[in-house]
Design a protein around this motif. Structure first.
Motif, PDB file in Angstrom:
ATOM      1  N   ALA A 119       7.012  24.491  21.819  1.00 54.42           N
ATOM      2  CA  ALA A 119       8.106  24.253  20.889  1.00 54.42           C
ATOM      3  C   ALA A 119       8.002  25.224  19.722  1.00 54.42           C
ATOM      4  O   ALA A 119       7.133  26.101  19.683  1.00 54.42           O
ATOM      5  N   ASN A 120       8.889  25.065  18.761  1.00 55.82           N
ATOM      6  CA  ASN A 120       8.883  25.903  17.558  1.00 55.82           C
ATOM      7  C   ASN A 120       7.972  25.233  16.537  1.00 55.82           C
ATOM      8  O   ASN A 120       8.411  24.444  15.717  1.00 55.82           O
ATOM      9  N   ASN A 121       6.668  25.539  16.617  1.00 59.09           N
ATOM     10  CA  ASN A 121       5.658  24.817  15.849  1.00 59.09           C
ATOM     11  C   ASN A 121       5.108  25.620  14.679  1.00 59.09           C
ATOM     12  O   ASN A 121       5.034  26.845  14.734  1.00 59.09           O
ATOM     13  N   PHE A 122       4.705  24.895  13.628  1.00 58.80           N
ATOM     14  CA  PHE A 122       3.817  25.443  12.611  1.00 58.80           C
ATOM     15  C   PHE A 122       2.393  25.225  13.118  1.00 58.80           C
ATOM     16  O   PHE A 122       1.921  24.080  13.154  1.00 58.80           O
ATOM     17  N   LEU A 123       1.707  26.271  13.491  1.00 59.75           N
ATOM     18  CA  LEU A 123       0.328  26.159  13.957  1.00 59.75           C
ATOM     19  C   LEU A 123      -0.597  26.549  12.807  1.00 59.75           C
ATOM     20  O   LEU A 123      -0.676  27.713  12.424  1.00 59.75           O
ATOM     21  N   GLU A 124      -1.302  25.556  12.255  1.00 58.91           N
ATOM     22  CA  GLU A 124      -2.141  25.780  11.074  1.00 58.91           C
ATOM     23  C   GLU A 124      -3.616  25.923  11.407  1.00 58.91           C
ATOM     24  O   GLU A 124      -4.375  26.516  10.642  1.00 58.91           O
ATOM     25  N   GLY A 125      -4.055  25.336  12.526  1.00 60.28           N
ATOM     26  CA  GLY A 125      -5.468  25.379  12.876  1.00 60.28           C
ATOM     27  C   GLY A 125      -5.683  26.046  14.214  1.00 60.28           C
ATOM     28  O   GLY A 125      -4.907  25.839  15.160  1.00 60.28           O
ATOM     29  N   ASN A 166     -21.565  41.022   8.195  1.00 54.92           N
ATOM     30  CA  ASN A 166     -20.372  40.228   7.947  1.00 54.92           C
ATOM     31  C   ASN A 166     -19.625  40.697   6.712  1.00 54.92           C
ATOM     32  O   ASN A 166     -20.237  40.979   5.669  1.00 54.92           O
ATOM     33  N   VAL A 167     -18.322  40.775   6.839  1.00 50.23           N
ATOM     34  CA  VAL A 167     -17.440  41.038   5.712  1.00 50.23           C
ATOM     35  C   VAL A 167     -16.348  39.976   5.730  1.00 50.23           C
ATOM     36  O   VAL A 167     -16.128  39.299   6.733  1.00 50.23           O
ATOM     37  N   PHE A 168     -15.665  39.814   4.617  1.00 45.76           N
ATOM     38  CA  PHE A 168     -14.520  38.917   4.572  1.00 45.76           C
ATOM     39  C   PHE A 168     -13.290  39.609   5.137  1.00 45.76           C
ATOM     40  O   PHE A 168     -13.079  40.810   4.938  1.00 45.76           O
ATOM     41  N   VAL A 169     -12.472  38.821   5.850  1.00 48.29           N
ATOM     42  CA  VAL A 169     -11.167  39.284   6.310  1.00 48.29           C
ATOM     43  C   VAL A 169     -10.121  38.359   5.712  1.00 48.29           C
ATOM     44  O   VAL A 169     -10.206  37.134   5.873  1.00 48.29           O
ATOM     45  N   ALA A 170      -9.162  38.937   5.012  1.00 43.20           N
ATOM     46  CA  ALA A 170      -8.080  38.160   4.401  1.00 43.20           C
ATOM     47  C   ALA A 170      -6.804  38.344   5.209  1.00 43.20           C
ATOM     48  O   ALA A 170      -6.369  39.476   5.452  1.00 43.20           O
ATOM     49  N   LEU A 171      -6.215  37.241   5.633  1.00 44.04           N
ATOM     50  CA  LEU A 171      -4.948  37.255   6.368  1.00 44.04           C
ATOM     51  C   LEU A 171      -3.816  36.879   5.432  1.00 44.04           C
ATOM     52  O   LEU A 171      -3.912  35.892   4.700  1.00 44.04           O
ATOM     53  N   THR A 172      -2.718  37.630   5.461  1.00 46.61           N
ATOM     54  CA  THR A 172      -1.547  37.287   4.662  1.00 46.61           C
ATOM     55  C   THR A 172      -0.493  36.622   5.538  1.00 46.61           C
ATOM     56  O   THR A 172      -0.567  36.651   6.768  1.00 46.61           O
ATOM     57  N   ASN A 173       0.497  36.033   4.885  1.00 47.68           N
ATOM     58  CA  ASN A 173       1.567  35.380   5.632  1.00 47.68           C
ATOM     59  C   ASN A 173       2.447  36.360   6.389  1.00 47.68           C
ATOM     60  O   ASN A 173       3.242  35.960   7.234  1.00 47.68           O
ATOM     61  N   GLU A 174       2.306  37.648   6.122  1.00 51.43           N
ATOM     62  CA  GLU A 174       3.077  38.676   6.815  1.00 51.43           C
ATOM     63  C   GLU A 174       2.308  39.325   7.964  1.00 51.43           C
ATOM     64  O   GLU A 174       2.771  40.300   8.555  1.00 51.43           O
ATOM     65  N   THR A 219       2.385  34.128   9.439  1.00 47.36           N
ATOM     66  CA  THR A 219       1.075  33.797   9.979  1.00 47.36           C
ATOM     67  C   THR A 219       0.377  32.856   9.000  1.00 47.36           C
ATOM     68  O   THR A 219       0.592  32.925   7.790  1.00 47.36           O
ATOM     69  N   LEU A 220      -0.484  31.964   9.525  1.00 46.72           N
ATOM     70  CA  LEU A 220      -1.007  30.872   8.704  1.00 46.72           C
ATOM     71  C   LEU A 220      -2.521  30.726   8.722  1.00 46.72           C
ATOM     72  O   LEU A 220      -3.106  30.292   7.733  1.00 46.72           O
ATOM     73  N   GLY A 221      -3.180  31.037   9.841  1.00 46.84           N
ATOM     74  CA  GLY A 221      -4.609  30.779   9.930  1.00 46.84           C
ATOM     75  C   GLY A 221      -5.349  31.837  10.716  1.00 46.84           C
ATOM     76  O   GLY A 221      -4.800  32.436  11.650  1.00 46.84           O
ATOM     77  N   ILE A 222      -6.620  32.077  10.341  1.00 46.80           N
ATOM     78  CA  ILE A 222      -7.461  33.053  11.037  1.00 46.80           C
ATOM     79  C   ILE A 222      -8.854  32.472  11.236  1.00 46.80           C
ATOM     80  O   ILE A 222      -9.351  31.708  10.404  1.00 46.80           O
ATOM     81  N   THR A 223      -9.471  32.815  12.361  1.00 51.31           N
ATOM     82  CA  THR A 223     -10.862  32.466  12.612  1.00 51.31           C
ATOM     83  C   THR A 223     -11.488  33.567  13.444  1.00 51.31           C
ATOM     84  O   THR A 223     -10.804  34.474  13.933  1.00 51.31           O
ATOM     85  N   GLN A 224     -12.822  33.480  13.612  1.00 48.34           N
ATOM     86  CA  GLN A 224     -13.557  34.497  14.352  1.00 48.34           C
ATOM     87  C   GLN A 224     -14.566  33.824  15.253  1.00 48.34           C
ATOM     88  O   GLN A 224     -15.187  32.832  14.885  1.00 48.34           O
ATOM     89  N   LYS A 225     -14.709  34.359  16.451  1.00 50.10           N
ATOM     90  CA  LYS A 225     -15.723  33.864  17.382  1.00 50.10           C
ATOM     91  C   LYS A 225     -16.269  35.044  18.182  1.00 50.10           C
ATOM     92  O   LYS A 225     -15.505  35.762  18.841  1.00 50.10           O
ATOM     93  N   VAL A 243      -2.089  35.996   0.413  1.00 47.06           N
ATOM     94  CA  VAL A 243      -3.184  35.660   1.330  1.00 47.06           C
ATOM     95  C   VAL A 243      -3.144  34.173   1.645  1.00 47.06           C
ATOM     96  O   VAL A 243      -3.036  33.336   0.753  1.00 47.06           O
ATOM     97  N   VAL A 244      -3.239  33.834   2.942  1.00 51.74           N
ATOM     98  CA  VAL A 244      -3.138  32.438   3.358  1.00 51.74           C
ATOM     99  C   VAL A 244      -4.417  31.909   4.002  1.00 51.74           C
ATOM    100  O   VAL A 244      -4.621  30.694   4.079  1.00 51.74           O
TER     101      VAL A 244
END
Length: 316
Positions: free
Chosen positions: A143-149, A64-72, A103-109, A50-51
Motif C-alpha cells: 500500500a501507500n505506507n509511511f515506513l518509519e522503521g 565507524n563514521v556517522f551517516v545522516a539521512l535527509t528527507n530528500e 525518506t524517513l529512516g536509515i540503518t546499517q548491517k 536530517v531525519v
C-alpha cells in the motif's frame, strides 16, 4: 531548532541533530559530542532536513563514521571531508525527485546501508554510490505506507514497519512487511495501532513496537503474536537490543524486557525533558535523546547533557 535525529558510535562519540523545518530554506546542524565531560563539539552545517542517523564502517579505513539521512534522500557521511551521496529519485523537492515521497529512516548491517520512507520506499546500498530500490507503493501487495522503521539481516531478509496513509474519515492503521528472497509479505497485526520501530532479536525472530503499548513478535507474516503488556498503553517510539535485553522508549519511561518479552524494569525519563525522540544502549549504558537535550544513564541515575543554546540556532 529542535533535536530530531541522533546517533551513537562510542561512549565518547555521540551525535545530535537540531533541525529547522522550512521547505524553502531547510537546515540541520550536525553536532558530534566528542567528550561527555567537557562537551567538546564538532559542528557541521547541512542545508537539508536530517531525519535519521546511523553509524557506518566507512570504506577507506573501516572505522565507524556517522551517516545522516535527509528527507530528500541525501546522505552525508561525516568523514573529515564530509562525503555525499543521493538516492536517485527519492525526495519531494529534489531536482531528480520522482514523486516517491520523503525518506524517513536509515540503518546499517554488515556494512550495507538500508533506507525506508514514505510511499513504501525501501532501498539498500551494497557499495558506494549504488542504491537498489526493492520497494515502492506500486509493488504488488504494498500500500501507500509511511515506513518509519527498518531492520535487516541481509539484503534478502529484512522487515519494515509504519502505518498507511490515512484517508478522509479513516484513521491510519499500522503495517509490517517482511522481505524474503525477493518476495514481500504483509503481517497480520492484532490491532490498527501504528508501528514506529522494530528489531531482529536473532536471525529469525522480530519484535516491533508502536502506539497504545503495542508489542508484536514473530518470524514471518503469518506468525506475529501480540506481546503487549496488559494495562500498559504507552506510545512506544524506539526499541533497542543490548546484552540480551530489549529497551523500549515510551513517552514517559524506558521499559526494559528480556528477549522473551517479560517486563524486567521501568526507568522514568529525566523530569527535565518532555519530548522523547530516541535512545541508544551499549553495554547497559543508556543514551537518551530528547528534542530539548541529551542524557546518559549509567545504571545509577541520569546525567543531563544540555545542548548549549547557541548550538540550537542557525549558524551564519
Amino acid at each position: 531548532m529542535k533535536i530530531r535525529a541522533s546517533g551513537y558510535i562510542a561512549p565518547d562519540l555521540i551525535a545530535a541533530v537540531p533541525t529547522e523545518l522550512d521547505d524553502e530554506d531547510p537546515y540541520s546542524r550536525f553536532l558530534m559530542f566528542q567528550d561527555t565531560t567537557e562537551q567538546q563539539v564538532a559542528d557541521v552545517n547541512i542545508p537539508r532536513t536530517v531525519v535519521s542517523v546511523c553509524a557506518y564502517p566507512f570504506e577507506s579505513d573501516n572505522e565507524n563514521v556517522f551517516v545522516a539521512l535527509t528527507n530528500e534522500g541525501d546522505l552525508y557521511f561525516l568523514t573529515e571531508d564530509v562525503d555525499y551521496e543521493k538516492i536517485p529519485g527519492a525526495g519531494v523537492l529534489s531536482e531528480d525527485a520522482e514523486d516517491l515521497g520523503s525518506t524517513l529512516g536509515i540503518t546499517q548491517k554488515a556494512g550495507i546501508l538500508y533506507v525506508c520512507g514514505d510511499g513504501s520506499q525501501v532501498y539498500f546500498r551494497p557499495r558506494k554510490d549504488e542504491w537498489v530500490r526493492i520497494c515502492e507503493r506500486d509493488v504488488d501487495g504494498m500500500a501507500n505506507n509511511f515506513l518509519e522503521g527498518i531492520a535487516a539481516i541481509s539484503p534478502n531478509k529484512l522487515a519494515v514497519c509504519g502505518y498507511t496513509h490515512s484517508r478522509p474519515k479513516h484513521a491510519a492503521r499500522g503495517c509490517l512487511y517482511f522481505y524474503n528472497d525477493g518476495e514481500w509479505g504483509q503481517a497480520e497485526l492484532p490491532n490498527n495501532q501504528a508501528l514506529y520501530d522494530l528489531v531482529f532479536v536473532d536471525a529469525s525472530r522480530l519484535v516491533a513496537v508502536g502506539g497504545g503499548g503495542t508489542i508484536v513478535t514473530g518470524t514471518g507474516p503469518g506468525t506475529m503474536e501480540d506481546a503487549s503488556v496488559e494495562g500498559l498503553l504507552e506510545k512506544f517510539l524506539r526499541i533497542r537490543l543490548d546484552s540480551s535485553k530489549l529497551y523500549v522508549l515510551g513517552k514517559t519511561a524506558i521499559f526494559i524486557f528480556d528477549t522473551k518479552l517479560n517486563l524486567l524494569d521501568t526507568l522514568p525519563l529525566p523530569a527535565e525533558y518532555r519530548s522523547p525522540k530516541n535512545i541508544e544502549v551499549k553495554q547497559g549504558i543508556i543514551w537518551y535523546f530528547d528534542r530539548e537535550g541529551l542524557a546518559r544513564h549509567d545504571g545509577t541515575g541520569w546525567t543531563l547533557m544540555p545542548v548549549p543554546p547557541e548550538l540550537l540556532e542557525r549558524s551564519e
